[in-house]
Scaffold this motif. Structure first.
Motif, PDB file in Angstrom:
ATOM      1  N   VAL A   1      57.455  52.891  51.306  1.00  0.00           N
ATOM      2  CA  VAL A   1      58.352  53.846  51.941  1.00  0.00           C
ATOM      3  C   VAL A   1      57.556  54.963  52.586  1.00  0.00           C
ATOM      4  N   ARG A   2      56.534  55.474  51.888  1.00  0.00           N
ATOM      5  CA  ARG A   2      55.702  56.519  52.466  1.00  0.00           C
ATOM      6  C   ARG A   2      55.023  56.033  53.735  1.00  0.00           C
ATOM      7  N   GLY A   3      54.599  54.770  53.725  1.00  0.00           N
ATOM      8  CA  GLY A   3      53.966  54.220  54.923  1.00  0.00           C
ATOM      9  C   GLY A   3      54.920  54.188  56.108  1.00  0.00           C
ATOM     10  N   LEU A   4      56.192  53.840  55.835  1.00  0.00           N
ATOM     11  CA  LEU A   4      57.188  53.824  56.903  1.00  0.00           C
ATOM     12  C   LEU A   4      57.433  55.234  57.419  1.00  0.00           C
ATOM     13  N   GLU A   5      57.562  56.181  56.505  1.00  0.00           N
ATOM     14  CA  GLU A   5      57.774  57.571  56.915  1.00  0.00           C
ATOM     15  C   GLU A   5      56.642  58.051  57.809  1.00  0.00           C
ATOM     16  N   ARG A   6      55.411  57.732  57.424  1.00  0.00           N
ATOM     17  CA  ARG A   6      54.258  58.168  58.197  1.00  0.00           C
ATOM     18  C   ARG A   6      54.213  57.475  59.561  1.00  0.00           C
ATOM     19  N   GLY A   7      54.556  56.180  59.574  1.00  0.00           N
ATOM     20  CA  GLY A   7      54.566  55.460  60.846  1.00  0.00           C
ATOM     21  C   GLY A   7      55.582  56.045  61.818  1.00  0.00           C
ATOM     22  N   LEU A   8      56.756  56.393  61.308  1.00  0.00           N
ATOM     23  CA  LEU A   8      57.774  57.006  62.162  1.00  0.00           C
ATOM     24  C   LEU A   8      57.332  58.388  62.634  1.00  0.00           C
ATOM     25  N   ALA A   9      56.668  59.130  61.763  1.00  0.00           N
ATOM     26  CA  ALA A   9      56.162  60.454  62.160  1.00  0.00           C
ATOM     27  C   ALA A   9      55.147  60.322  63.283  1.00  0.00           C
ATOM     28  N   VAL A  10      54.281  59.336  63.188  1.00  0.00           N
ATOM     29  CA  VAL A  10      53.287  59.106  64.238  1.00  0.00           C
ATOM     30  C   VAL A  10      53.972  58.720  65.548  1.00  0.00           C
ATOM     31  N   LEU A  11      54.968  57.845  65.465  1.00  0.00           N
ATOM     32  CA  LEU A  11      55.682  57.417  66.665  1.00  0.00           C
ATOM     33  C   LEU A  11      56.384  58.600  67.325  1.00  0.00           C
ATOM     34  N   ARG A  12      57.018  59.456  66.533  1.00  0.00           N
ATOM     35  CA  ARG A  12      57.680  60.645  67.079  1.00  0.00           C
ATOM     36  C   ARG A  12      56.670  61.587  67.725  1.00  0.00           C
ATOM     37  N   ALA A  13      55.491  61.712  67.119  1.00  0.00           N
ATOM     38  CA  ALA A  13      54.469  62.607  67.668  1.00  0.00           C
ATOM     39  C   ALA A  13      53.988  62.124  69.030  1.00  0.00           C
ATOM     40  N   VAL A  14      53.735  60.838  69.161  1.00  0.00           N
ATOM     41  CA  VAL A  14      53.303  60.297  70.455  1.00  0.00           C
ATOM     42  C   VAL A  14      54.400  60.477  71.495  1.00  0.00           C
ATOM     43  N   ASN A  15      55.649  60.255  71.078  1.00  0.00           N
ATOM     44  CA  ASN A  15      56.771  60.444  71.991  1.00  0.00           C
ATOM     45  C   ASN A  15      56.847  61.891  72.478  1.00  0.00           C
ATOM     46  N   ALA A  16      56.635  62.837  71.574  1.00  0.00           N
ATOM     47  CA  ALA A  16      56.722  64.251  71.934  1.00  0.00           C
ATOM     48  C   ALA A  16      55.559  64.681  72.825  1.00  0.00           C
ATOM     49  N   LEU A  17      54.371  64.132  72.574  1.00  0.00           N
ATOM     50  CA  LEU A  17      53.180  64.556  73.307  1.00  0.00           C
ATOM     51  C   LEU A  17      53.000  63.825  74.637  1.00  0.00           C
ATOM     52  N   GLY A  18      53.668  62.710  74.796  1.00  0.00           N
ATOM     53  CA  GLY A  18      53.514  61.928  76.037  1.00  0.00           C
ATOM     54  C   GLY A  18      52.359  60.957  75.945  1.00  0.00           C
ATOM     55  N   HIS A  19      51.168  61.443  75.799  1.00  0.00           N
ATOM     56  CA  HIS A  19      50.014  60.628  75.418  1.00  0.00           C
ATOM     57  C   HIS A  19      49.187  61.470  74.465  1.00  0.00           C
ATOM     58  N   ALA A  20      48.584  60.827  73.484  1.00  0.00           N
ATOM     59  CA  ALA A  20      47.945  61.604  72.426  1.00  0.00           C
ATOM     60  C   ALA A  20      46.797  60.835  71.795  1.00  0.00           C
ATOM     61  N   THR A  21      45.772  61.569  71.405  1.00  0.00           N
ATOM     62  CA  THR A  21      44.672  61.004  70.642  1.00  0.00           C
ATOM     63  C   THR A  21      45.022  61.052  69.164  1.00  0.00           C
ATOM     64  N   SER A  22      44.230  60.358  68.373  1.00  0.00           N
ATOM     65  CA  SER A  22      44.469  60.382  66.930  1.00  0.00           C
ATOM     66  C   SER A  22      44.282  61.790  66.372  1.00  0.00           C
ATOM     67  N   VAL A  23      43.378  62.559  66.972  1.00  0.00           N
ATOM     68  CA  VAL A  23      43.176  63.943  66.532  1.00  0.00           C
ATOM     69  C   VAL A  23      44.443  64.756  66.793  1.00  0.00           C
ATOM     70  N   GLU A  24      45.038  64.588  67.969  1.00  0.00           N
ATOM     71  CA  GLU A  24      46.250  65.344  68.314  1.00  0.00           C
ATOM     72  C   GLU A  24      47.425  64.942  67.432  1.00  0.00           C
ATOM     73  N   VAL A  25      47.537  63.641  67.170  1.00  0.00           N
ATOM     74  CA  VAL A  25      48.635  63.176  66.321  1.00  0.00           C
ATOM     75  C   VAL A  25      48.442  63.675  64.891  1.00  0.00           C
ATOM     76  N   ALA A  26      47.200  63.645  64.410  1.00  0.00           N
ATOM     77  CA  ALA A  26      46.921  64.144  63.063  1.00  0.00           C
ATOM     78  C   ALA A  26      47.266  65.626  62.955  1.00  0.00           C
ATOM     79  N   SER A  27      46.916  66.386  64.008  1.00  0.00           N
ATOM     80  CA  SER A  27      47.221  67.814  64.007  1.00  0.00           C
ATOM     81  C   SER A  27      48.723  68.062  63.993  1.00  0.00           C
ATOM     82  N   ARG A  28      49.466  67.267  64.751  1.00  0.00           N
ATOM     83  CA  ARG A  28      50.909  67.472  64.862  1.00  0.00           C
ATOM     84  C   ARG A  28      51.639  67.053  63.593  1.00  0.00           C
ATOM     85  N   THR A  29      51.196  65.977  62.956  1.00  0.00           N
ATOM     86  CA  THR A  29      51.903  65.433  61.798  1.00  0.00           C
ATOM     87  C   THR A  29      51.388  65.969  60.470  1.00  0.00           C
ATOM     88  N   GLY A  30      50.153  66.497  60.469  1.00  0.00           N
ATOM     89  CA  GLY A  30      49.562  66.948  59.218  1.00  0.00           C
ATOM     90  C   GLY A  30      49.011  65.812  58.377  1.00  0.00           C
TER      91      GLY A  30
END
Length: 260
Positions: A9-38
């Motif tokens: 379940v935690r893995g699913l939550e994290r995957g959805l958080a990553v997907l939302r972050a990329v959607n919000a940023l338009g295009h994003a590096t792993s550093v940017e996604v990590a910063s946005r999601t924590g």
């Protein structure tokens, strides 16, 4: 829940958080996604690569940057515009029923009729008519139908009226006098709500208000009462403000839901 299930379940939550972050940023590096999601960068990188492998993300020309692909749209393929009702309206109707006791419905337009999407008939002790989710009602014999037609944009209203004029039934009969229909719709717009007095269901009357999102009518919310128990004007004065407040709450919740 087992430890392995919890991690899934935690893995699913994290995957959805990553997907939302990329959607919000338009295009994003792993550093940017990590910063946005924590989330830790190694975890983010694994999730990004998993989503890319599954076809939901692609790499851009930028180093380690990701974008959404069209495959993301497939996730919404089974979602219908009316499905927002199960997320919002049931709770509002439950509170409305506690306040007014008389049964209430929320309806949306579909296939030349108003379809009941949520109802309190099953819980109201004052309900004497059968009303169930999925039941389709005619446009020109219901408060909700008059309301929807009155407040929907003119182009859509014209198209609906043209269609129902070709379908045998009570609406077709009313469309034999289009001028009377036009006057009734104009009166509905002026007063801000639709009405039904006994017609269709002989022992009850109802009023309905639109649930608006800008110029778009999301649906209608109505209240039904036993006609012999309360004069029409008394019921209108008592319940119209309550219905309008419920419609406003539903609109606000819908806008909050669709903004996420």
């Amino acid at each position: 829940m087992s430890e392995s299930s919890y991690h899934s379940v935690r893995g699913l939550e994290r995957g959805l958080a990553v997907l939302r972050a990329v959607n919000a940023l338009g295009h994003a590096t792993s550093v940017e996604v990590a910063s946005r999601t924590g989330l830790p960068r190694p975890t983010v990188h694994r999730l990004l690569e998993t989503l890319r492998t599954e076809g939901f993300l692609r790499r851009t020309s930028l180093r380690d940057a990701y974008r959404l692909t069209l495959k993301v749209k497939s996730l919404s393929g089974g979602y219908k515009d009316e499905d927002w009702i199960t997320d919002i309206a049931d709770a509002v109707l439950a509170e409305l029923c506690d306040e007014v006791v008389w049964p209430t419905d929320i309806t949306t337009y579909e296939d030349e009729g108003m379809v009941i999407r949520s109802t309190t008939h099953y819980r109201s002790p004052l309900s004497i008519e059968r009303s169930w989710v999925g039941r389709q009602l005619p446009m020109l014999s219901t408060a909700a139908g008059w309301t929807y037609l009155a407040f929907t944009p003119a182009k859509e209203r014209k198209a609906i009226l043209e269609r129902i004029a070709t379908v045998p039934g009570p609406d077709q009969e009313k469309m034999r006098d289009p001028e009377a229909v036009r006057r009734a719709l104009a009166a509905t717009r002026r007063r801000g709500y639709g009405t039904r007095q006994r017609e269709l269901m002989a022992k009850t009357s109802s009023i309905a208000v639109p649930i608006m999102n800008g110029a778009h009518v999301l649906g209608c919310v109505n209240i039904i009462w036993i006609d012999s128990a309360m004069a029409f004007d008394v019921a209108t004065r008592r319940y119209l403000p309550v219905l309008q407040h419920a419609a406003t709450r539903i609109t606000a919740a819908y806008q909050a839901l669709t903004a996420t």
